[in-house]
Write a protein that holds these residues in place. Structure first.
Motif, PDB file in Angstrom:
ATOM      1  N   TYR A  87     -13.871   3.004 -43.586  1.00  0.00           N
ATOM      2  CA  TYR A  87     -13.043   3.539 -42.498  1.00  0.00           C
ATOM      3  C   TYR A  87     -11.606   3.585 -42.966  1.00  0.00           C
ATOM      4  CZ  TYR A  87     -11.592  -1.300 -41.788  1.00  0.00           C
ATOM      5  OH  TYR A  87     -11.091  -2.569 -41.975  1.00  0.00           O
ATOM      6  N   ASN A  89      -7.746   3.863 -40.643  1.00  0.00           N
ATOM      7  CA  ASN A  89      -7.278   3.789 -39.255  1.00  0.00           C
ATOM      8  C   ASN A  89      -5.815   4.233 -39.167  1.00  0.00           C
ATOM      9  OD1 ASN A  89      -7.139   3.237 -36.578  1.00  0.00           O
ATOM     10  ND2 ASN A  89      -7.383   1.024 -36.764  1.00  0.00           N
ATOM     11  N   MET A  90      -5.515   5.407 -38.588  1.00  0.00           N
ATOM     12  CA  MET A  90      -6.320   6.105 -37.592  1.00  0.00           C
ATOM     13  C   MET A  90      -6.872   7.399 -38.199  1.00  0.00           C
ATOM     14  SD  MET A  90      -7.133   5.401 -34.383  1.00  0.00           S
ATOM     15  CE  MET A  90      -5.976   4.262 -33.653  1.00  0.00           C
ATOM     16  N   TRP A 115     -11.074   6.269 -37.087  1.00  0.00           N
ATOM     17  CA  TRP A 115     -11.020   4.864 -37.491  1.00  0.00           C
ATOM     18  C   TRP A 115     -12.405   4.253 -37.693  1.00  0.00           C
ATOM     19  CZ3 TRP A 115     -13.119   0.869 -34.617  1.00  0.00           C
ATOM     20  CH2 TRP A 115     -13.585   1.214 -33.326  1.00  0.00           C
TER      21      TRP A 115
END
Length: 612
Positions: A87, A89-90, A115
């Motif tokens: 992931y 983020n964002m 995210w």
């Protein structure tokens, strides 16, 4: 410290990460804010980090763009290499050796909400270098929403794709499945509540699922629509979480058969107040307000769950204990997610979305079991009701049979009484008149008169038989029926030396049914018979008028029956009143010495009027 990807033993062709660094976006000369639109990486300010990384630990108030640089050593370019990112983020963009590989839709506010989205990239061989290679990650985010970069892995396409699929299942597929379960169950139980408003437990459960679905959308949404900013999205998601916690508490209370009105009102007031504070908070305060509210609702949620666990163990039934086991699992997952949210844990994985499926399905099964038990009770009640109805029907049948027998006996008695009255009023009256005439002036009656009397008695007997057997006598109008009585009684009174006057008008316009005509004629016959037998009158007057109704008046100047006691109020007078009642008429009898008046007023319907 450098972070390396696990490699297969004895294989030296896999890439090895040698360093990971990060730096904030450069600030243009004369400005205090970094240029978030600049796609060029910083030339200075790089510091080593380990992944996963949240830059709030390093730059607590920084909102904007942070760059991450991963450098690895590639032994040759003939071996395919793939990249997996759990992931970022964002939102962000990925560059391989200065070439853009992937870019999210919105790197400026409102940011793409990527995210929770894993990324898989198969690195092109023509862009790889033999030796050191650099992967740049441009991350747009906010410190208060845990801006940063998750774990990065390099390796063979097969191994990386397997890892990517596992990450997708954990972060997206399971969340979508959980959201689908929540929405489906909420719609189902909402429909059940709308059909049966008394089942309030279904309504609270549906509302709780809808609120949780709003919370769950945060795990799957890739944008801020329908809201216009990341702050707005986070505020709305926090409010949905507060509402879910309150609805969960009320559902548990209803499940345990409890109602705490004051506590529930206070709970909703607290939710409204917290939502107002959150909406009014400026950007710089949202993180602190949200963290306080999140912790407060989590503690309240845990307290509600623990109280329910105690209740289920001590006083609950089997349903409560089964549900308590699922609640315990969800509490453990919620405790992990609370620590993750507060930054104590850095795995950025939230397990409530996975375990909530077990809890919701368990709750749905409990409610379904209750519904089935209610159906069984209803079926048992219906069976008892059917048996009761059957027994009642038997009793009612017996009662109706007995009532029918009584009505038959009563009808027979009425027929006998009617026959007796007809005999008394008709044949009896004729016999009495003839006997009195024979007794008083036998020498004045010629022999032919005896034959006439016998024929009159025969005609009256025929009339009685016809009325008793129900045969129609309506072929003769009321005027014709009264004409025979007028002829008979006029001659009877003449034998006594009494004068009998008749005034008739309007009778030709009416044709009454035979039964009603017979009743009118019998009342007239009884009134004249009483005058003939008892009054010793010298003058009798009969008036019969038909206009809007039938009016019959009989007057005589005889002795009356005031001083005669009740001798004249016997069968004849009772018969007159009974016949007047059947006609729906009013009967008035007034008698004084020298004047007796009998008045009968009969209403006539339109169907009985016969226009000439």
């Amino acid at each position: 410290m450098p972070w390396a990807v696990a490699r297969a033993a004895g294989v030296d062709s896999l890439p090895v990460i040698v360093k990971i660094e990060t730096a904030r976006a450069q600030t243009p000369t004369g400005s205090v804010q970094p240029d978030v639109r600049n796609d060029r990486s910083p030339t200075s300010g790089w510091v080593p980090v380990s992944l996963p990384d949240f830059w709030s630990t390093r730059w607590p108030t920084f909102d904007g763009v942070v760059w991450y640089r991963v450098t690895w050593r590639q032994p040759g370019t003939d071996v395919p290499v793939a990249l997996v990112i759990d992931y970022l983020n964002m939102a962000g963009a990925i560059y391989l050796n200065g070439t853009l590989m992937r870019r999210d839709a919105h790197l400026l506010e409102p940011l793409s909400r990527e995210w929770n989205t894993p990324r898989y990239l198969l690195l092109p061989a023509e862009l790889l270098h033999d030796g050191e290679n650099t992967m740049l990650f441009r991350v747009s985010g906010m410190a208060q929403y845990q801006g940063g970069l998750g774990p990065v892995a390099l390796g063979s396409p097969e191994a990386m794709h397997t890892r990517y699929e596992a990450a997708v299942w954990m972060r997206l597929t399971s969340q979508w499945f959980s959201l689908a379960v929540s929405v489906t169950l909420s719609c189902f139980f909402l429909s059940m509540w709308l059909m049966r408003r008394t089942e309030v437990l279904y309504g609270w459960f549906a509302a709780m699922l809808l609120a949780w679905s709003a919370v769950q959308v945060n795990q799957t949404a890739t944008g801020t629509w329908p809201l216009s900013s990341t702050d707005g999205w986070e505020v709305a998601n926090t409010i949905a979480l507060l509402a879910y916690s309150a609805l969960y508490t009320i559902f548990i209370l209803r499940l345990c058969g409890r109602r705490w009105p004051r506590y529930e009102r206070a709970l909703w007031c607290a939710v409204a107040l917290a939502s107002g504070v959150l909406l009014a908070a400026p950007h710089a305060r949202i993180e602190k307000v949200r963290d306080v509210l999140f912790v407060a609702q989590a503690l309240h949620y845990f307290a509600t769950s623990l109280i329910f666990l105690v209740f289920a163990c001590r006083r609950g039934n089997t349903e409560h204990r089964i549900l308590a086991a699922c609640v315990a699992i969800f509490v453990v997952a919620g405790y992990h997610d609370l620590l993750t949210f507060l930054g104590v844990l850095h795995d950025n994985l939230y397990f409530t979305g996975l375990t909530v499926q077990i809890l919701m399905i368990c709750m749905a099964l409990v409610l379904g079991h209750r519904h089935m038990m209610n159906l069984k009770r209803i079926e048992a009640f219906n069976e008892d009701l059917a048996r009761t109805v059957e027994a009642t029907q038997r009793e009612l049948t017996q009662t109706l049979y007995r009532q029918h027998q009584l009505e038959v006996a009563h009808a027979r008695l009425n027929e006998r009484m009617s026959f007796a009255h007809n005999l008394h009023d008709g044949l009896g009256s004729a016999l009495v008149g003839s006997i009195i005439a024979l007794e008083r002036t036998p020498q004045a009656i010629p022999p032919r008169r005896f034959l006439s009397i016998l024929k009159e008695l025969r005609d009256d007997l025929r009339l009685i038989i016809d009325s008793t057997t129900g045969e129609q006598h309506g072929e003769m109008r009321l005027a014709d029926l009264i004409a025979s009585q007028r002829h008979r009684f006029t001659r009877l009174f003449e034998t006594q030396g009494a004068e009998c006057k008749w005034w008739l008008s309007g009778l030709e316009q009416y044709a009454l049914p035979s039964a009603r005509s017979l009743d009118v004629m019998r009342i007239l016959q009884e009134a004249l018979t009483n005058a003939f037998k008892h009054s010793h009158a010298s003058r009798i007057e009969v008036e019969i008028h038909a206009n809007d109704g039938l009016m019959l008046i009989v007057r005589d100047n005889g002795e009356g029956f005031v001083d005669r006691g009740n001798s004249c109020l016997g069968t004849g007078m009772s018969s007159m009143r009974a016949r007047a009642y059947r006609l729906g008429a009013s009967l008035d009898i007034s008698s004084t010495p020298g004047a007796t008046v009998i008045t009968l007023a009969v209403p006539i319907t339109c169907t009985e009027a016969l226009a000439l």
